[in-house]
Write an enzyme that holds these catalytic residues in place. Structure first.
Site, PDB file in Angstrom:
ATOM      1  N   THR A   1       0.838  -1.199   0.000  1.00  0.00           N
ATOM      2  CA  THR A   1       0.000   0.000   0.000  1.00  0.00           C
ATOM      3  C   THR A   1       0.873   1.249   0.000  1.00  0.00           C
ATOM      4  OG1 THR A   1      -1.688  -1.188   1.266  1.00  0.00           O
ATOM      5  CG2 THR A   1      -1.842   1.209   1.228  1.00  0.00           C
TER       6      THR A   1
ATOM      7  N   LYS B   1      -1.714  -9.299   8.791  1.00  0.00           N
ATOM      8  CA  LYS B   1      -1.341  -7.904   9.001  1.00  0.00           C
ATOM      9  C   LYS B   1      -2.651  -7.143   9.118  1.00  0.00           C
ATOM     10  CE  LYS B   1       0.510  -3.655   7.057  1.00  0.00           C
ATOM     11  NZ  LYS B   1       1.108  -2.925   5.915  1.00  0.00           N
TER      12      LYS B   1
ATOM     13  N   TYR C   1      -3.921  -9.642   4.639  1.00  0.00           N
ATOM     14  CA  TYR C   1      -3.789  -8.255   5.086  1.00  0.00           C
ATOM     15  C   TYR C   1      -5.165  -7.598   5.195  1.00  0.00           C
ATOM     16  CZ  TYR C   1      -2.018  -3.373   4.531  1.00  0.00           C
ATOM     17  OH  TYR C   1      -1.731  -2.040   4.659  1.00  0.00           O
TER      18      TYR C   1
END
Length: 301
Positions: free
Chosen positions: A47, A165, A136
């Site tokens: 990201t 995550k 994630y």
């Protein structure tokens, strides 16, 4: 059994030149710098790395450059997120052939799929990609908050689910990941995506974090991690308060990528502050505020 991935992992920024082409020299320099400063792993195509602004070829090129630069000294765990499940599978297999240590994947981020369809998405990737995979959870960008119960189901059914995550601000969510999922699979990594939650997550029984500011000053994150793991809570708290001072960078910047790139610039790194539109470099006023934080903490290359 300990977690497969742990400690301090950087969601690697993607350096660009002024014309917004890849800055290959800066990619290699930054990967070496992070390895030298103590990251346990690097997460390209992230990201913070503007993965949605990269072509497939660029994502592969950045990952290859990082692999070459670190030479096996730290894990390389690239992102394979995509809206089409089979695109994630194909990218994961390509990265497997490059020799990466694992991969990271978010939910699809356009169509908001049901938990049942989300399970099919992740299960397909876990079955078809022969790598340890971190799933994630970043609801602020995907619009989907992965239920802890889904992590538990996937952990029971897929041994290559390496962990979670989570870029969320909920202590309850992390507590449940530890008490529900990690209790079932001791090797399941619980990792925060937020710098300021590193110590709290460790204290709850988590394993570390994948945090944007570890691109620029991972030595501070390592100080928190190492002190806590050695049982020196006083030193861990002192280092954490230093990290909290650094996190003020986010108060002024307009995005994770540009906050990190600006911090690296004012520290004297050979990394330019450019980001691909619609992101743009921070203003001179913001840059000076970030520079003041860097000076206060003695951060320079």
């Amino acid at each position: 059994m300990s977690a497969r991935f742990y400690g301090v992992i950087s969601p690697f920024i993607t350096p660009f030149r002024e014309d917004l082409s890849l800055d290959r020299e800066a990619v290699a320099w930054l990967a070496r710098y992070q390895a030298e400063k103590g990251v346990h792993g690097i997460f390209p195509n992230s990201t913070t790395g503007e993965f949605v602004h990269l072509s497939r070829e660029e994502a592969v090129e950045v990952t290859r450059l990082v692999l070459e630069a670190v030479g096996g000294k730290v894990w390389v765990i690239p992102g394979i997120s995509a809206n089409y499940t089979e695109d994630s599978v194909a990218l994961g297999r390509t990265f497997k052939d490059l020799g990466v240590d694992g991969a990271v994947v978010t939910p699809p981020y356009f169509f908001k799929v049901s938990p049942e369809r989300l399970k099919v998405h992740f299960s397909t990737i876990l079955e078809k990609v022969d790598l340890p995979i971190i799933v994630y959870n970043i609801p602020a960008t995907t619009g989907i908050n992965i239920p802890v119960g889904l992590y538990l189901e996937l952990a029971k059914e897929h041994s290559n689910l390496a962990g979670a995550k989570a870029t969320v601000e909920s202590f309850t969510y992390f507590r449940q990941l530890v008490q529900v999922v990690k209790a079932e699979r001791k090797d399941f990594a619980v990792l925060t995506g937020l710098d300021d939650l590193l110590l709290p997550v460790l204290m709850m029984g988590g394993d570390g974090g994948i945090m944007a500011l570890a691109n620029a000053a991972p030595q501070i994150h390592r100080e928190v991690y190492d002190a806590y793991r050695s049982g020196d809570l006083k030193r861990a708290l002192e280092a954490w308060h230093k990290l909290l001072r650094l996190v003020r960078v986010y108060d002024y910047a307009t995005s994770f990528p540009t906050s990190v790139k600006t911090l690296l610039k004012v520290m004297g790194a050979p990394v330019k502050p450019y980001a691909r539109t619609p992101l743009t470099p921070e203003t001179r006023e913001v840059e000076e505020k970030i520079a003041q934080i860097a000076r206060e903490l003695g951060l320079k290359i």
